[in-house]
Each structure stands twice: as C-alpha cells, then as structure tokens.
Design an enzyme around this catalytic site. Structure first.
Site, PDB file in Angstrom:
ATOM      1  N   GLY A  17       0.992  -5.491 -18.219  1.00  0.00           N
ATOM      2  CA  GLY A  17       1.104  -6.706 -19.034  1.00  0.00           C
ATOM      3  C   GLY A  17       2.441  -6.919 -19.716  1.00  0.00           C
ATOM      4  O   GLY A  17       2.542  -7.721 -20.644  1.00  0.00           O
ATOM      5  N   ARG A  95      -4.791  -9.707  -7.310  1.00  0.00           N
ATOM      6  CA  ARG A  95      -5.806 -10.276  -6.425  1.00  0.00           C
ATOM      7  C   ARG A  95      -5.182 -11.442  -5.677  1.00  0.00           C
ATOM      8  O   ARG A  95      -4.446 -12.241  -6.275  1.00  0.00           O
ATOM      9  CB  ARG A  95      -6.989 -10.824  -7.238  1.00  0.00           C
ATOM     10  CG  ARG A  95      -7.591  -9.853  -8.211  1.00  0.00           C
ATOM     11  CD  ARG A  95      -8.683  -9.035  -7.632  1.00  0.00           C
ATOM     12  NE  ARG A  95      -9.720  -9.831  -7.023  1.00  0.00           N
ATOM     13  CZ  ARG A  95     -10.609  -9.330  -6.154  1.00  0.00           C
ATOM     14  NH1 ARG A  95     -10.551  -8.079  -5.804  1.00  0.00           N
ATOM     15  NH2 ARG A  95     -11.544 -10.110  -5.651  1.00  0.00           N
ATOM     16  N   HIS A 119       7.633 -11.957  -8.702  1.00  0.00           N
ATOM     17  CA  HIS A 119       7.589 -10.864  -7.727  1.00  0.00           C
ATOM     18  C   HIS A 119       8.818  -9.975  -7.898  1.00  0.00           C
ATOM     19  O   HIS A 119       9.933 -10.479  -8.066  1.00  0.00           O
ATOM     20  CB  HIS A 119       7.533 -11.450  -6.307  1.00  0.00           C
ATOM     21  CG  HIS A 119       7.436 -10.389  -5.269  1.00  0.00           C
ATOM     22  ND1 HIS A 119       6.247  -9.749  -4.983  1.00  0.00           N
ATOM     23  CD2 HIS A 119       8.389  -9.794  -4.515  1.00  0.00           C
ATOM     24  CE1 HIS A 119       6.475  -8.827  -4.073  1.00  0.00           C
ATOM     25  NE2 HIS A 119       7.767  -8.832  -3.770  1.00  0.00           N
TER      26      HIS A 119
HETATM   27  C1  GRF Z   1       5.857  -6.946 -12.153  1.00  0.00           C
HETATM   28  O1  GRF Z   1       6.818  -6.144 -11.537  1.00  0.00           O
HETATM   29  C2  GRF Z   1       5.709  -8.270 -11.451  1.00  0.00           C
HETATM   30  O2  GRF Z   1       6.887  -8.696 -10.837  1.00  0.00           O
HETATM   31  C3  GRF Z   1       4.659  -7.970 -10.392  1.00  0.00           C
HETATM   32  O3  GRF Z   1       3.774  -7.083 -11.011  1.00  0.00           O
HETATM   33  C4  GRF Z   1       4.449  -6.377 -12.040  1.00  0.00           C
HETATM   34  C5  GRF Z   1       3.655  -6.588 -13.290  1.00  0.00           C
HETATM   35  O4  GRF Z   1       4.166  -5.850 -14.364  1.00  0.00           O
HETATM   36  N1  GRF Z   1       4.033  -9.153  -9.884  1.00  0.00           N
HETATM   37  P1  GRF Z   1       3.626  -6.100 -15.817  1.00  0.00           P
HETATM   38  O5  GRF Z   1       2.119  -5.882 -15.778  1.00  0.00           O
HETATM   39  O6  GRF Z   1       3.972  -7.502 -16.204  1.00  0.00           O
HETATM   40  O7  GRF Z   1       4.314  -5.077 -16.674  1.00  0.00           O
END
Ligand code: GRF
Length: 220
Positions: A17, A95, A119
């Site tokens: 998060g 998901r 991403h």
């Molecule tokens: C991040 O690296 C984001 O780019 C990817 O999942 C990860 C989530 O990290 N989609 P967080 O839970 O926000 O720390």
C-alpha cells in the site's frame, strides 16, 4: 492549488500500500483534487487496509477466496457506494479485471475506461509481476515506472506518464525497489492530477499508426 472539483476515486490494492499511502498524502497536502471514497481490497489486514484506517478512508474488503473472478467483482460492485463518474485507481491490485468490469467504467466521452494502473517498469518491457526484479535479472541499464489506462490486456492500455531511472551496477533488488517506489509515488499523483485537471485525448501520433497514448493539453 486553485480550488478544483474533487474527483471521486476508489483505490484498489492488495498488498503493502505504499502507492496508496502516497496518494492519501498528496490529497492531504492539497496536491491532488481527489476524494478517495474507499479502499477496495481482496486481502483484509494487508498494509493498504491499515493505511486506509490511518487516513480514515472506508475499507471495502472483499475476499476473492472461494469465488470466481466474475463473482468476486460482482460483490465489489455491489459494495461500491454510488459516485458520479468515479475513477478506479489500481495500486498494487493483484487481480486481473474482467472485460465486463472494465466496461462498467467505460467513458464514451474519453473513449477509454476510467481505470488507471501503475506498473513497475517502462512498459511494454517487463509486464506481469516483479518488474524491478525482471529488470535486474535482464541486466538493463535503465528502467522506470508507467502509469497507464486499463484495457483487457495484461499491463496494457494507453500510457499516461512514464519515468525512467538508472539501474546501478551494484544495485540489489532492495535498493532498486526503494528507488523505484519513490519514483512511483511522485509519478502516480502527477499522472492523476493531469488526468483530472488537464484536457487530454488519445492519440496514435502524427502518422496515425501504432497504439494510442494519452496526449495532454493545457490545464483546464
Ligand atoms: C508497485 O510496484 C506497483 O507499481 C505495482 O505493485 C506495486 C505495489 O506496491 N503495481 P505498493 O503496494 O503500492 O507498495
């Protein structure tokens, strides 16, 4: 920031998060005119749900266990409060979304869904999970993060913003992840700010070839 309309947002997250937290902080600091109506999570008790409670954001926890994708999404849709033209902001939501769910947030004016994702790579490089690990394993010298609108493909859809940074020769996964997340935290609220406050359109470029990307005009 000038007084701007608050855009209703539902953040979807499954894990740590940190991006969600950065968005909450941007909203609190008055840097992002979003009204985060709820955090939707399939894993109650994860970091994101704890952060939601800290920021007093309502949590909609809907476990995916024991139900198919359609059924899980149906439960989420039933639990989502009414909102006018809300954005779905995916922040580490593990998901895949069904076509039906994406269509539910289709915006015919924009010609795309109001669903956005971040991403951890410069797409189309390294889609799927662990973008930073993939970058390290491949041995690239530069990697980055991408904010894109969501389509039915995996880590697909029009690019909103991207930001690159160097992979250092002595980088460990931990070091790369730390720098990557710091980039993501700035990039995501910047991208959302632009989507919410600038004029923009999808464009395939001057030749009209290739895939559409988001092209921004001035601030409205
Ligand atoms: C991040 O690296 C984001 O780019 C990817 O999942 C990860 C989530 O990290 N989609 P967080 O839970 O926000 O720390």
């Amino acid at each position: 920031m000038k007084k701007k309309a608050l855009i209703p947002v539902f953040v979807f997250a499954s894990g740590r998060g940190s991006n969600f937290e950065a968005l909450c902080q941007a909203v609190h600091a008055g840097k992002l005119n979003a009204d985060i109506r709820a955090l939707v999570s399939n894993t109650d008790g994860c970091g994101a749900t704890e952060i939601a409670r800290m920021f007093k954001v309502p949590v909609i926890a809907v476990s995916h266990k024991g139900c198919g994708r359609e059924q899980h999404e149906k439960k989420i849709l039933e639990a989502l409060p009414q909102a006018e033209r809300p954005w779905i902001v995916l922040a580490g939501y593990m998901r895949l979304l069904t076509k039906e769910f994406i269509e539910r947030f289709w915006d015919s004016e924009l010609g795309v869904s109001r669903i956005v994702n971040i991403h951890p790579s410069l797409l189309p490089a390294f889609p799927g999970t662990s973008g930073y690990r993939q970058a390290l394993e491949y041995g690239v010298k530069v990697t980055g993060a991408t904010v894109h609108l969501v389509t039915t493909g995996l880590d697909d859809g029009p690019v909103v913003l991207q930001r690159s940074f160097e992979v250092r020769d002595d980088d460990t996964l931990e070091a790369l992840l730390k720098r990557g997340l710091a980039v993501e935290h700035e990039l995501y609220s910047e991208a959302l700010y632009k989507l919410f406050n600038h004029s923009w359109r999808l464009s395939r470029g001057s030749e009209g070839a290739g895939r559409p990307r988001v092209v921004f005009g001035g601030e409205a």
